[in-house]
Design an enzyme around this catalytic site. Structure first.
Site, PDB file in Angstrom:
ATOM      1  CE  LYS A   5     -61.297 -58.390  30.023  1.00 50.66           C
ATOM      2  NZ  LYS A   5     -61.211 -57.351  28.985  1.00 50.66           N
TER       3      LYS A   5
ATOM      4  N   GLY B 184     -71.271 -62.625  28.309  1.00 47.17           N
ATOM      5  CA  GLY B 184     -72.207 -63.207  27.346  1.00 47.17           C
ATOM      6  C   GLY B 184     -73.382 -63.862  28.037  1.00 47.17           C
TER       7      GLY B 184
ATOM      8  CB  SER C  49     -65.319 -62.374  34.012  1.00 46.43           C
ATOM      9  OG  SER C  49     -64.888 -61.108  33.625  1.00 46.43           O
TER      10      SER C  49
END
Lengths: 363, 363, 363, 363
Positions: free
Chosen positions: C162, C84, C232
């Protein structure tokens, strides 16, 4: 006998001192009588809120001119407590606390609003957020009570403390002496200092038992709290400044004070109870209430009355801003005025998600 | 006779449809009975708030599966009105409006909550924010009243309208036909469309006289307002969707509705009056109130009860966010619940700085 | 031999899947060849950014339809990494990574872009942010290198991981088994998981020595870092997903990759070096560059090139938003395109205040 | 012959005047030589940014003490232009512009940086944003050029204008005299005043033809622009203050100036050209560049190099903040310093989405 007063002034911005200047010039306020100034300024109330220092500096410069002393000296004589954040309906304003010997004809029967002040000694960095700060604060609260002529904890209704925080250099200084501070995080040190100060207030008022306190108590047990504490940390001092508001038989003037505890952000009943204890009908609140002093925080369990709130997950608006907007509106809806003092960050100041609310009113 | 119900569901996020799915799966809700869904989602409620379309899309996808139709068809059958912004204590939730023929044993005496819907024709771009939108909306409100079995404007307590806005291409299309639109600013077109729709509601309820309306009335005379209007603009439609909530003798079920008008953001008395008109003691509100529907806005004159507010000058937080936080907290403090529908942007919906507030409660 | 491709698609919003749908429908992309999707969505990139899950969900739903499997199955097969925050000039877009066996006529001489993937086993809560996560990640990076046909760490240019985070219930589950987690703060667990994953990447590439690692290394020594790591954390998984981008002699296609390390947020020279190592003249970058992948963070010492920055003290805008705006603009100014992948939060990913930058380009 | 200098000082906060005080006390700066102060302060740069007035007031108070005049008099003698917003890498600082008669031994051959100032008469409210403001500004620019000893428009490289805005009372005053103002919206009046001032600059430099100007030109034709204009509106004045920076044969000192125009927010080439025209190798920029002055804005067509940006749709962060973060980082990445002056709001100041950029450097 002392005459204590509160004067609430709207401001057009953080640098606006015109209202105070007008009061001084027409003799309505003697600057020598001002003992404290509490204000709501319109910054974000968080780290980069410069409206607090801007407002305090502008007021100090004005008072320095009128008192014919340096601005630094003014900041030493008078306690300036500026709280940033006028979210929602909250209206920027300053409240002047004045105190002077009462004339013989001013004597009144019964208790009236009394204002007392006291200071702790300077703290060593390693004392902040720990036992010494708690106990020194308790001692200063008792001294401020005496200064105000308040003889019983039951007559204490609001205690505002301004307390120091840790900076990188203060932490380093402690380390250089072989001492460790309660935290190495300067931002967390603000919460620790506020929390220890609030615990000290509770100790002085008897709300918190000595035995319940240990260093680890600070910020750990959120239910350990004072119902009259309001504390805020600032970089400009190394000691605690304590302002006690309460009722005293040796005070005179037209004002009285009471308080209650909001158990959550929408606890309007607490404000109604505080008004009732002063005999104020809510319909007359707009006329009789001089100011309200309250603390607000987003409920740490993420719930208000069992439903999820989103204040703690909002990365665009800090949770303290949400909380002030909500609590400020609830109080304003009961007392009918928006120039009220609602401040964020309520560690050990009332229950988690709630906070103390004190009402000063005309008798 | 129709049985109308409201079901209020907490959600864990804008994409959370588990609550509705569980209700459908255990037979508590028949998806075929859902006529509208109104929700509060936790975005910023402004331009780049994608939580509204995310929530509506997720709900439509779920209902499409259960109704065995395409998601587009669901969005045509059921009105989804998602309002972004759960500032302060407001709690994200959805409200399902259901309607079905009542069984013979369900008949009740006296008026009960009734839900009606109607649609206008598609508008031409040049009609938005102007007379045709006003009058077509009024016509649709009357049709929705009839659909709900509501026979007198006095029984209308809340009218939610979803209305279109202008896009660059819609403006260009009008220009290509030699017509000019009410504005060339797409953002302003949202306010114009909301305002014209609110005026149309007021026309239908008789609150606004035909003679008071001219094109220039839209967004000009802020005091020209409906006390039951709640309108919001969306890009996904070209017509107005009208949902009327009111009381009808041909409706049955356990629910009733009343409304009042908050004259400003802290007008708790209005909510008390709405409760009183339903015979609800505030102490029982938490139990009896099913939901509250209200509009909020920052007072355009910059004042609340005569004191300056800073909502309109805050470049960090949009004024609608401040207003929802304040009004939401005030309503929650009266009814004791935070999962309530408070929406921003109140052009011609109640007085400037205030807005309508409707309470749906168990009888 | 495998043919690896990147396709970069602009999107009109987080729910916009029309571009991918069009590519699939005209046969330009076979959904069965998609191994990963990385995207920039236009939320705040912080806690309450729902655009990431909205975008991933919408893409998964589309692919599920075309692959005729459930959306859950799509999310298991294809790695969705949505970042984001499109502050400043950054443009919302998605990058599709595809891989398929190359036809005989497609074979090329020399190394080309290769994509490899691997997974770790699920982690126990007490393993996250600690040794087991570091070492399992290193193992998975080596497996992903093998999957890509990359034989030497020098050919690894970007590793996207991830990784999971701790939730309250995961922490409680560990405690119930008598184990303590690396932190009890769920937000901090994201940084710990990202940090441990980055250290694992550095271990696999040989940038970090086994001997330098201890549990305490995670988030402690900021200079311990991998120059190709991008990690992330997400709530939806319990294992690490590893995507390796590098150069391989067993890969074919028109694309190549190189990387460098920005030593601070304005280190344009690093991007110039990465372009130079691919033989790209900056004037041709707009035409040859397919995408850039970079990490950004506000310099933790509060300085950029010796001058104070205000990113870490801004309570209105999160520092990660400032950092993405700055770094995104610097990279865009060199490569001449704004649809680039710049992600915030760079623990152990490049030096403090700087970060890795990888360029994928046409040969 | 005049000696003109720029001194750039880092500040620790908007109220920090210690750096200037130190310079004055050790005789490095004579306060009587200061003609203007331009600064970047760390507020939001939008409506409720009080750091600008706080900084200007603090500096004026300090200079008043040293010049032994009232602070008001200081603000009349010296032009204070404070620009809020240090997003991304931008570093808060002030730039002092000094000017004094040069000693005989200081004379240099060739052109050097020259600073000139001039004022317009006070404007009537109805003149703001219209022809009179445009033409009076042009006249003042020519006067400031003469004051600086600049003989040809080609030697003008940066013109900073501070201009008035409309307030409600100024608008009412015009109406009372039967005149209407260019707008009734006080916020829009800032853009109109900035725009008219920029057009006046372009008229004086010959960039804009008299014939191209009509009242309606202001804010209508975005391509009508000056490449050296930088204008900002403030409430504290009724006239325009004009500061011209350029090259003059009658100026001496170590400094030179050049400018170019960024065609969009990532146009690093423009900065390279400005450096090149001063003979500065980018590798030496950090050492030779004294400051950079630039304007930034979000491209009004929603695109940068053909890709969508989200700056204009972000309701959490104002577009001017995004633009300063992006443009500031791009310039900093070329000149290697972050204490640079990048200001938002670029009506008629460079092309839409771009803006002027001027470099002052040591020869």
């Amino acid at each position: 006998m002392l005459r204590c007063d509160l004067t609430c002034l709207s401001v057009r911005g953080p640098g606006d001192t015109a209202g105070l200047e007008a009061l001084i010039e027409r003799g309505a306020i003697d600057p020598a009588h001002i003992v404290a100034v509490m204000g709501k300024t319109e910054g974000n109330g968080c780290v980069n809120d410069f409206t607090r220092e801007y407002a305090a500096g502008a007021l100090a410069a004005l008072l320095a001119r009128h008192l014919r002393v340096e601005a630094d000296e003014v900041q030493r004589r008078i306690a300036f407590v500026m709280s940033g954040g006028t979210e929602g309906v909250l209206s920027p304003h300053i409240t002047l606390f004045t105190r002077r010997p009462a004339g013989a004809h001013e004597r009144t029967a019964g208790k009236r609003l009394a204002i007392g002040m006291a200071f702790t000694r300077d703290f060593l960095p390693e004392e902040i957020g720990r036992h010494p700060q708690i106990h020194e604060t308790a001692r200063a609260v008792r001294a401020a009570m005496a200064d105000a002529g308040i003889t019983t904890p039951g007559d204490v209704h609001f205690v505002q403390v301004k307390c120091p925080l840790l900076t990188s250099s203060r932490i380093a200084a402690a380390l250089a002496r072989g001492r460790s501070t309660a935290t190495q995080d300067t931002y967390e040190s603000m919460a620790l200092s506020r929390g220890a100060s609030a615990l000290g207030i509770g100790l002085a008022t008897g709300e918190i038992a000595e035995s319940a306190l240990c260093d680890e108590a600070v910020l750990r047990d959120a239910w350990l709290a004072s119902s009259v504490a309001s504390t805020s940390a600032g970089i400009e001092l190394l000691h605690n400044v304590v302002i006690v508001l309460g009722m005293s038989g040796t005070a005179t003037g037209p004002l009285v004070i009471a308080h209650d505890v909001m158990r959550d952000a929408i606890d309007a009943a607490a404000i109604h109870r505080a008004l009732a204890s002063l005999g104020i009908d809510p319909a007359d609140a707009g006329e009789r209430v001089v100011n309200v002093f309250a603390k607000a925080e987003a409920s740490p369990d993420g719930l208000v009355r069992g439903s999820r709130h989103t204040m703690l997950n909002d990365s665009d608006i800090h949770s303290t801003r949400h909380a002030r907007a909500a609590v400020g509106a609830v109080i304003a809806s009961v007392v009918g005025r928006t120039a009220i003092y609602v401040s964020g960050g309520a560690e050990h100041q009332g229950p988690p998600g709630g906070g103390p609310v004190a009402v000063v009113a005309r008798r």
